[in-house]
Design a protein around this motif. Structure first.
Motif, short mmCIF file in Angstrom:
data_model
loop_
_atom_site.label_atom_id
_atom_site.label_comp_id
_atom_site.label_asym_id
_atom_site.label_seq_id
_atom_site.Cartn_x
_atom_site.Cartn_y
_atom_site.Cartn_z
N TYR A 83 41.51 50.60 30.87
CA TYR A 83 41.32 50.84 32.30
C TYR A 83 42.45 50.20 33.10
O TYR A 83 42.75 49.02 32.93
N GLU A 84 43.08 51.00 33.95
CA GLU A 84 44.18 50.55 34.81
C GLU A 84 45.27 49.83 34.02
O GLU A 84 45.86 48.85 34.45
N SER A 86 45.35 47.89 31.51
CA SER A 86 45.24 46.55 30.94
C SER A 86 43.88 46.22 30.34
O SER A 86 43.80 45.56 29.30
N TYR A 87 42.82 46.63 31.01
CA TYR A 87 41.47 46.15 30.67
C TYR A 87 40.87 46.97 29.52
O TYR A 87 40.76 48.20 29.62
N LEU A 259 43.69 39.87 35.56
CA LEU A 259 43.78 41.20 36.16
C LEU A 259 43.04 41.28 37.48
O LEU A 259 41.94 40.75 37.63
N GLU A 261 41.39 44.20 39.39
CA GLU A 261 41.01 45.57 39.09
C GLU A 261 40.26 46.19 40.28
O GLU A 261 39.79 45.50 41.18
N ASN A 262 40.16 47.51 40.25
CA ASN A 262 39.44 48.24 41.28
C ASN A 262 38.04 48.57 40.78
O ASN A 262 37.86 49.35 39.86
N ARG A 263 37.04 47.94 41.40
CA ARG A 263 35.66 48.24 41.04
C ARG A 263 35.27 49.64 41.49
O ARG A 263 35.82 50.16 42.47
N LYS A 268 38.27 45.43 45.36
CA LYS A 268 39.08 44.86 44.28
C LYS A 268 38.44 43.57 43.79
O LYS A 268 37.80 42.84 44.56
N ARG A 270 39.08 40.17 40.93
CA ARG A 270 39.96 39.47 39.99
C ARG A 270 39.13 39.02 38.79
O ARG A 270 38.09 38.37 38.92
N GLU A 310 38.01 55.74 32.71
CA GLU A 310 37.31 55.63 34.00
C GLU A 310 35.83 55.95 33.85
O GLU A 310 34.98 55.31 34.47
N TYR A 313 34.25 52.87 32.41
CA TYR A 313 34.25 51.78 33.39
C TYR A 313 33.21 52.04 34.48
O TYR A 313 32.51 51.12 34.93
#
Length: 398
Positions: A83-84, A86-87, A259, A261-263, A268, A270, A310, A313
């Motif tokens: 996800y994005e 990295s995750y 990271l 990230e966008n929830r 956002k 961290r 996505e 996630y």
């Protein structure tokens, strides 16, 4: 809401202990406390005893470790899910499994409602509830954090004290954490300021890279249809294999990630993560694909990875579109068979070799030395045809 029996996803911590008591009082019904063992360190007998003491009709602890690796982690890693950029989706993959078992228990125990301890700001509420809806839409869903007025830790503590719920006498951590076989995540508290460096003492699964051994560890991972099946030539079942990857990665400081990230809900967040075994597995799997997957197949598959990731996630594991994509991802893996050699050293996981009986890499074609299988003069026409539109464009500009 008229409710007869509730199955609560229960960890034994402050939040879900308060929720357990609150549900029993608010709905005047029996509550079953359910805990999922997905690889986190926990005293399950203590969890069971606390749940019963807090008012649960029954406490059920389900060992889901093997299912987690075989049916959630491995399918996602066959698909290179990330996800994005990295995750590696450690929490995202665990939630549908937890919810699936919770639904199974609810139906088996004759419950008409399920409940969870996720807050109204995070992703987990979505993941749990989409799973409930996708598996058993007739079950009622109770999300206390969106209903009650116990909206601070102090209020939770006061409620616990008023109802004789044991509160561990431990120093409060300046962050929250969530652990399973795939990873451990840290967020909140001091980590909410993205400028703050994580406390080195916070990390649990990995040593600091600078404190890792001064000599590299070499590891060979063998794959069959995209799944790891052996380490250093020794065949292992999925669970012990993944646990071994975690130990090797952790000992070499591999898998740390910081990271923002966008929830799914729009803000956002961290997060700091440790994913030692997953990081090794991803590097090895991608390396093997470079010699076993056709170029155009890989391009199409890679174009689908962001959407697939996505979906996981955002909580759509049990959706028809995720299942459709999974079928496509798995079809690509039939030729992903072979072995990858890795060097683990001070936080780095480096691919140093790959081989396969189904390799599409042919040294006789790729060599810089003299060969008899490739006519270099053929490249002239290839370049001219590919450059034709550029030539026409240049002539037009002149």
């Amino acid at each position: 809401m008229d409710v007869q029996k509730i199955v609560l996803a229960y960890s034994g911590g402050l939040d879900t202990s308060v929720i357990l008591k609150w549900l029993a009082e608010e709905y005047k019904c029996s509550v079953i406390a359910y805990s999922a063992d997905i690889g986190q360190e926990e005293d399950w007998e203590a969890v069971r005893a606390k749940g019963l003491a807090t008012g649960a009709e029954k406490v059920i602890v389900s060992d889901l470790k093997t299912e987690f690796v075989e049916n959630y982690i491995f399918p996602a890693f066959r698909s290179n899910a990330i996800y994005e950029g990295s995750y590696l989706l450690g929490t995202s993959l665990a939630r549908p499994l937890i919810a699936k078992e919770q639904v199974r228990i609810a139906l088996e125990e004759g419950a008409d409602a399920v409940s969870h301890g996720a807050t109204g700001k995070g992703n987990d509420q979505v993941r749990f509830e989409l799973a409930y809806i996708g598996l058993a839409p007739k079950l009622k869903i109770i999300a206390p954090w969106r209903l009650w007025d116990l909206n601070s830790r102090q209020k939770l503590v006061e409620f616990a004290q008023q109802h004789a719920i044991p509160i561990p006498v431990t120093k409060e951590k300046p962050y929250s954490s969530d652990e399973n076989l795939l990873h451990i995540s840290f967020e909140g508290g001091i980590l909410e300021d993205p400028w703050n460096e994580p406390d080195p003492a916070m990390f649990k699964l990995t040593v600091a890279p600078e404190q890792a051994p001064d000599q590299p560890t070499y590891l060979e991972v063998e794959f069959c249809h995209g799944d790891p099946v052996a380490l250093d030539g020794r065949r292992l079942d999925p669970l012990p294999l993944f646990q071994t990857l975690n130990k090797l990665g952790g000992a070499n400081g591999i898998g740390r990630l910081d990271l923002v990230e966008n929830r799914f809900v729009g803000m956002k967040s961290r997060g700091v993560y440790e994913t030692p075994g997953g990081t090794i597995l991803r590097e090895a799997h991608r390396a093997l694909e470079t010699i076993t997957l056709d170029r155009e197949v890989m391009r199409i598959r890679d174009s689908l990875v962001p959407r697939y990731s996505e979906l996981i996630y955002n909580g759509f594991w049990f959706s028809p579109e995720r299942e459709l994509l999974q079928t496509t991802m798995d079809a690509c893996q039939q030729s992903v068979n072979g072995t990858v050699r890795l060097k683990l050293y001070k936080g780095n996981c480096t691919v140093v070799g790959r081989r396969s009986d189904q390799s599409l890499y042919q040294e006789s074609f790729a060599t810089f030395e003299e060969d008899t299988v490739y006519d270099q003069a053929d490249a002239t026409g290839f370049i001219r045809l590919n450059g034709l539109r550029l030539r026409i464009q240049a002539l037009q500009k002149r």
